[in-house]
Design a protein around this motif. Structure first.
Motif, short mmCIF file in Angstrom:
data_model
loop_
_atom_site.label_atom_id
_atom_site.label_comp_id
_atom_site.label_asym_id
_atom_site.label_seq_id
_atom_site.Cartn_x
_atom_site.Cartn_y
_atom_site.Cartn_z
N SER A 1 0.83 -1.13 0.03
CA SER A 1 0.06 -0.09 -0.02
C SER A 1 0.86 1.36 -0.04
CB SER A 1 -1.01 -0.15 1.29
OG SER A 1 -1.95 -0.90 1.10
N LEU A 2 2.00 1.43 0.69
CA LEU A 2 2.72 2.37 0.63
C LEU A 2 3.50 2.48 -0.51
CD1 LEU A 2 4.33 2.12 4.33
CD2 LEU A 2 2.64 3.66 3.62
N VAL A 3 3.91 1.57 -1.33
CA VAL A 3 4.53 1.57 -2.45
C VAL A 3 3.68 2.17 -3.44
CG1 VAL A 3 5.35 0.37 -4.34
CG2 VAL A 3 6.29 -0.15 -2.11
N ALA A 4 2.35 1.69 -3.60
CA ALA A 4 1.32 2.27 -4.55
C ALA A 4 1.18 3.73 -4.08
CB ALA A 4 -0.02 1.32 -3.93
N LEU A 5 0.90 4.04 -2.82
CA LEU A 5 1.03 5.54 -2.58
C LEU A 5 2.12 6.52 -3.14
CD1 LEU A 5 -0.82 7.72 -1.03
CD2 LEU A 5 0.62 7.32 1.09
N LEU A 6 3.40 5.88 -2.84
CA LEU A 6 4.58 6.63 -3.60
C LEU A 6 4.24 6.95 -4.92
CD1 LEU A 6 7.26 5.15 -1.20
CD2 LEU A 6 6.45 7.59 -1.18
N LEU A 7 3.81 5.79 -5.60
CA LEU A 7 3.59 5.86 -7.16
C LEU A 7 2.64 6.74 -7.60
CD1 LEU A 7 3.86 2.02 -8.27
CD2 LEU A 7 5.68 3.64 -8.47
N PRO B 1 -4.67 16.18 4.66
CA PRO B 1 -3.93 17.05 5.40
C PRO B 1 -2.51 17.03 5.42
CG PRO B 1 -5.76 16.01 6.41
CD PRO B 1 -5.60 15.45 5.30
N LEU B 2 -1.80 15.81 5.61
CA LEU B 2 -0.47 15.69 5.81
C LEU B 2 0.19 15.06 4.60
CD1 LEU B 2 -0.44 14.20 9.46
CD2 LEU B 2 -0.13 16.59 8.75
N LEU B 3 -0.48 14.84 3.56
CA LEU B 3 0.26 14.27 2.32
C LEU B 3 0.11 15.14 1.14
CD1 LEU B 3 -1.07 10.61 2.82
CD2 LEU B 3 1.20 11.39 3.28
N PRO B 4 0.84 15.20 0.33
CA PRO B 4 0.91 15.97 -1.01
C PRO B 4 0.02 15.12 -2.16
CG PRO B 4 2.85 14.85 -0.87
CD PRO B 4 2.24 14.36 0.27
N VAL B 5 -1.14 14.36 -1.71
CA VAL B 5 -1.91 13.70 -2.72
C VAL B 5 -3.29 14.31 -2.38
CG1 VAL B 5 -0.43 11.92 -3.04
CG2 VAL B 5 -2.06 11.51 -1.15
N THR B 6 -4.14 13.96 -3.27
CA THR B 6 -5.59 14.20 -2.99
C THR B 6 -6.28 13.05 -2.44
OG1 THR B 6 -6.46 13.49 -5.23
CG2 THR B 6 -5.75 15.90 -5.03
N VAL B 7 -7.60 13.35 -1.89
CA VAL B 7 -8.42 12.22 -1.19
C VAL B 7 -8.70 10.95 -2.04
CG1 VAL B 7 -10.66 11.51 -0.29
CG2 VAL B 7 -9.26 13.56 0.56
N PRO B 8 -9.03 11.30 -3.57
CA PRO B 8 -9.33 10.16 -4.31
C PRO B 8 -7.98 9.44 -4.75
CG PRO B 8 -10.50 12.23 -5.03
CD PRO B 8 -9.59 12.63 -3.94
N ALA B 9 -6.91 10.08 -4.93
CA ALA B 9 -5.78 9.38 -5.27
C ALA B 9 -5.31 8.57 -3.95
CB ALA B 9 -4.65 10.48 -5.36
N PHE B 10 -5.41 8.95 -2.77
CA PHE B 10 -5.21 8.10 -1.58
C PHE B 10 -6.11 6.88 -1.47
CE2 PHE B 10 -5.75 7.02 2.94
CZ PHE B 10 -4.53 7.09 3.12
N ILE B 11 -7.29 7.16 -1.86
CA ILE B 11 -8.09 5.99 -1.72
C ILE B 11 -7.79 4.93 -2.57
CG2 ILE B 11 -10.75 5.17 -1.92
CD1 ILE B 11 -11.48 7.82 -0.39
N GLY B 12 -7.72 5.43 -4.16
CA GLY B 12 -7.23 4.56 -5.17
C GLY B 12 -5.84 3.90 -4.83
N ALA B 13 -5.00 4.53 -4.20
CA ALA B 13 -3.64 4.00 -4.15
C ALA B 13 -3.76 2.74 -2.98
CB ALA B 13 -2.61 4.94 -3.45
N MET B 14 -4.58 3.21 -1.96
CA MET B 14 -4.83 1.99 -0.76
C MET B 14 -5.62 0.98 -1.34
SD MET B 14 -3.18 2.94 1.94
CE MET B 14 -1.99 3.94 0.80
N ALA B 15 -6.49 1.10 -2.19
CA ALA B 15 -7.19 -0.20 -2.59
C ALA B 15 -6.17 -0.82 -3.67
CB ALA B 15 -8.32 0.61 -3.58
N PHE B 16 -5.62 -0.18 -4.60
CA PHE B 16 -4.65 -0.76 -5.69
C PHE B 16 -3.67 -1.45 -4.60
CE2 PHE B 16 -0.85 -0.81 -8.35
CZ PHE B 16 -1.30 -1.58 -9.25
N GLY B 17 -2.82 -0.76 -3.61
CA GLY B 17 -1.78 -1.67 -2.72
C GLY B 17 -2.54 -2.77 -2.17
#
Length: 84
Positions: A31-37, A51-67
């Motif tokens: 999941s962390l690797v997907a978030l970094l990608l 709030p603490l990450l330089p990504v948007t909420v949809p990108a975060f949810i998508g990265a966690m699901a893909f991870g």
């Protein structure tokens, strides 16, 4: 009533591992690797930002699901080859 198709498929399903800290670490790292990608994504940053990450909420949810999907695939693959 259980369908005969489900009964036929039950014999071909490989054994899955029980949850352990190793399984949790593999899925978390995936999941962390997907978030970094997602940071390297060329897609526009649309939507509210985290709030603490330089990504948007949809990108975060998508990265966690893909991870999680990648992590589960890695866990099942390692289980099938006998490494986990």
């Amino acid at each position: 009533m259980i369908s005969s198709i489900l009964l036929a498929a039950a014999g071909s399903v490989p054994a899955t591992p029980v949850w352990s800290p190793t399984v949790g670490i593999i899925i978390s790292v995936s999941s962390l690797v997907a978030l970094l990608l997602t940071l390297a994504s060329k897609a526009p940053k649309v939507g509210p930002s985290m709030p603490l990450l330089p990504v948007t909420v949809p990108a975060f949810i998508g990265a966690m699901a893909f991870g999680h999907v990648i992590g589960i695939g890695v866990v099942l693959g390692l289980t099938n080859i006998g490494r986990l």
